[in-house]
Write a protein that holds these residues in place. Structure first.
Motif, PDB file in Angstrom:
ATOM      1  N   HIS A 120       0.812  -1.218   0.000  1.00 37.58           N
ATOM      2  CA  HIS A 120       0.000   0.000   0.000  1.00 37.58           C
ATOM      3  C   HIS A 120       0.847   1.270   0.000  1.00 37.58           C
ATOM      4  N   PHE A 121       1.894   1.303   0.811  1.00 38.59           N
ATOM      5  CA  PHE A 121       2.570   2.570   1.090  1.00 38.59           C
ATOM      6  C   PHE A 121       3.960   2.708   0.475  1.00 38.59           C
ATOM      7  N   ARG A 122       4.533   1.629  -0.078  1.00 37.84           N
ATOM      8  CA  ARG A 122       5.873   1.729  -0.663  1.00 37.84           C
ATOM      9  C   ARG A 122       5.876   1.419  -2.149  1.00 37.84           C
ATOM     10  N   ILE A 123       5.539   0.195  -2.517  1.00 35.85           N
ATOM     11  CA  ILE A 123       5.650  -0.254  -3.911  1.00 35.85           C
ATOM     12  C   ILE A 123       4.353  -0.951  -4.303  1.00 35.85           C
ATOM     13  N   GLN A 124       3.504  -0.252  -5.041  1.00 35.90           N
ATOM     14  CA  GLN A 124       2.179  -0.781  -5.347  1.00 35.90           C
ATOM     15  C   GLN A 124       2.149  -1.724  -6.541  1.00 35.90           C
ATOM     16  N   ASP A 125       3.253  -1.861  -7.273  1.00 34.98           N
ATOM     17  CA  ASP A 125       3.248  -2.772  -8.416  1.00 34.98           C
ATOM     18  C   ASP A 125       3.933  -4.106  -8.099  1.00 34.98           C
ATOM     19  N   LYS A 126       4.051  -4.410  -6.821  1.00 36.47           N
ATOM     20  CA  LYS A 126       4.547  -5.705  -6.340  1.00 36.47           C
ATOM     21  C   LYS A 126       3.784  -6.054  -5.076  1.00 36.47           C
ATOM     22  N   GLY A 127       3.934  -7.306  -4.636  1.00 33.87           N
ATOM     23  CA  GLY A 127       3.301  -7.701  -3.376  1.00 33.87           C
ATOM     24  C   GLY A 127       1.800  -7.850  -3.490  1.00 33.87           C
ATOM     25  N   PHE A 128       1.332  -8.575  -4.502  1.00 39.21           N
ATOM     26  CA  PHE A 128      -0.111  -8.699  -4.737  1.00 39.21           C
ATOM     27  C   PHE A 128      -0.776  -9.752  -3.863  1.00 39.21           C
ATOM     28  N   GLY A 129      -0.005 -10.664  -3.295  1.00 33.42           N
ATOM     29  CA  GLY A 129      -0.581 -11.666  -2.400  1.00 33.42           C
ATOM     30  C   GLY A 129      -0.980 -11.022  -1.088  1.00 33.42           C
ATOM     31  N   ILE A 130      -2.147 -11.372  -0.589  1.00 39.04           N
ATOM     32  CA  ILE A 130      -2.622 -10.805   0.668  1.00 39.04           C
ATOM     33  C   ILE A 130      -2.408 -11.813   1.796  1.00 39.04           C
ATOM     34  N   THR A 131      -2.873 -13.030   1.594  1.00 37.55           N
ATOM     35  CA  THR A 131      -2.768 -14.047   2.628  1.00 37.55           C
ATOM     36  C   THR A 131      -1.449 -14.807   2.549  1.00 37.55           C
ATOM     37  N   SER A 132      -0.683 -14.589   1.495  1.00 35.08           N
ATOM     38  CA  SER A 132       0.571 -15.308   1.301  1.00 35.08           C
ATOM     39  C   SER A 132       1.383 -14.607   0.223  1.00 35.08           C
ATOM     40  N   SER A 133       2.702 -14.772   0.293  1.00 36.90           N
ATOM     41  CA  SER A 133       3.556 -14.241  -0.764  1.00 36.90           C
ATOM     42  C   SER A 133       3.938 -15.334  -1.761  1.00 36.90           C
ATOM     43  N   LEU A 134       3.313 -16.511  -1.665  1.00 41.30           N
ATOM     44  CA  LEU A 134       3.644 -17.645  -2.528  1.00 41.30           C
ATOM     45  C   LEU A 134       3.636 -17.273  -4.006  1.00 41.30           C
ATOM     46  N   TRP A 135       2.527 -16.717  -4.494  1.00 39.79           N
ATOM     47  CA  TRP A 135       2.411 -16.432  -5.923  1.00 39.79           C
ATOM     48  C   TRP A 135       3.285 -15.258  -6.332  1.00 39.79           C
ATOM     49  N   ASP A 136       3.581 -14.345  -5.405  1.00 41.02           N
ATOM     50  CA  ASP A 136       4.542 -13.278  -5.702  1.00 41.02           C
ATOM     51  C   ASP A 136       5.922 -13.892  -5.965  1.00 41.02           C
ATOM     52  N   ARG A 137       6.275 -14.916  -5.218  1.00 42.38           N
ATOM     53  CA  ARG A 137       7.555 -15.605  -5.434  1.00 42.38           C
ATOM     54  C   ARG A 137       7.542 -16.316  -6.784  1.00 42.38           C
ATOM     55  N   VAL A 138       6.443 -17.011  -7.081  1.00 41.31           N
ATOM     56  CA  VAL A 138       6.341 -17.778  -8.324  1.00 41.31           C
ATOM     57  C   VAL A 138       6.406 -16.867  -9.539  1.00 41.31           C
ATOM     58  N   PHE A 139       5.712 -15.736  -9.495  1.00 44.35           N
ATOM     59  CA  PHE A 139       5.587 -14.868 -10.668  1.00 44.35           C
ATOM     60  C   PHE A 139       6.515 -13.652 -10.659  1.00 44.35           C
ATOM     61  N   GLY A 140       7.452 -13.590  -9.710  1.00 42.21           N
ATOM     62  CA  GLY A 140       8.465 -12.538  -9.726  1.00 42.21           C
ATOM     63  C   GLY A 140       7.985 -11.173  -9.279  1.00 42.21           C
ATOM     64  N   THR A 141       6.950 -11.126  -8.446  1.00 44.49           N
ATOM     65  CA  THR A 141       6.465  -9.833  -7.955  1.00 44.49           C
ATOM     66  C   THR A 141       6.655  -9.714  -6.442  1.00 44.49           C
TER      67      THR A 141
END
Length: 152
Positions: A120-141
């Motif tokens: 929300h407050f630093r980088i809005q074009d990364k970190g799309f997972g809310i309950t987990s960062s699993l898919w952010d790791r998989v898709f490079g975000t």
């Protein structure tokens, strides 16, 4: 099947947040729809009334999802798969609300809150997972911490 439904929900959660809620719009109506869907949440992230999808709209959207699950699975597995997805959605909504308004002191909840608020407050074009960062790791975000940013 219930666990698979929860797992599928996490991918849907990530995909909706990344590709629909953060879509780049150029028209008045596109901007208006984006603002109503998700932009108002980013503009007012601590507003408790803008954190969960309205229950009536959720109920309406459940019908096409139920039909899709029935189409893609067997009659005996569809209810468990759909129920798992619905459970995943409810867990997501509760988690998202808690990440904005709760005060976790330790462990996973505290790290999830830091991760989500960084979105929300630093980088809005990364970190799309809310309950987990699993898919952010998989898709490079994956959203790196401030300490990780400085070391690169």
């Amino acid at each position: 099947m219930v666990v698979l439904g929860i797992f599928v929900w996490t991918l849907l959660e990530y995909s909706l947040h990344r590709f629909l809620f953060h879509i780049k719009t150029k028209t008045y109506w596109g901007n208006t729809m984006h603002y109503l869907l998700h932009g108002c949440h980013h503009k007012h992230p601590m507003d408790g009334l803008r954190l969960v999808f309205p229950p009536a709209a959720t109920a309406i959207l459940l019908f096409p999802f139920w039909n899709l699950v029935k189409l893609l699975s067997t009659p005996s597995t569809a209810p468990a798969l759909f129920g798992g997805g619905l459970l995943g959605y409810v867990m997501y909504d509760c988690t998202h609300y808690y990440l904005h308004h709760g005060q976790p002191k330790t462990g996973v909840p505290r790290n999830l809150k830091k991760y989500h608020l960084s979105h929300h407050f630093r980088i809005q074009d990364k970190g799309f997972g809310i309950t987990s960062s699993l898919w952010d790791r998989v898709f490079g975000t994956l959203l790196l911490s401030k300490a990780d940013d400085k070391s690169m």
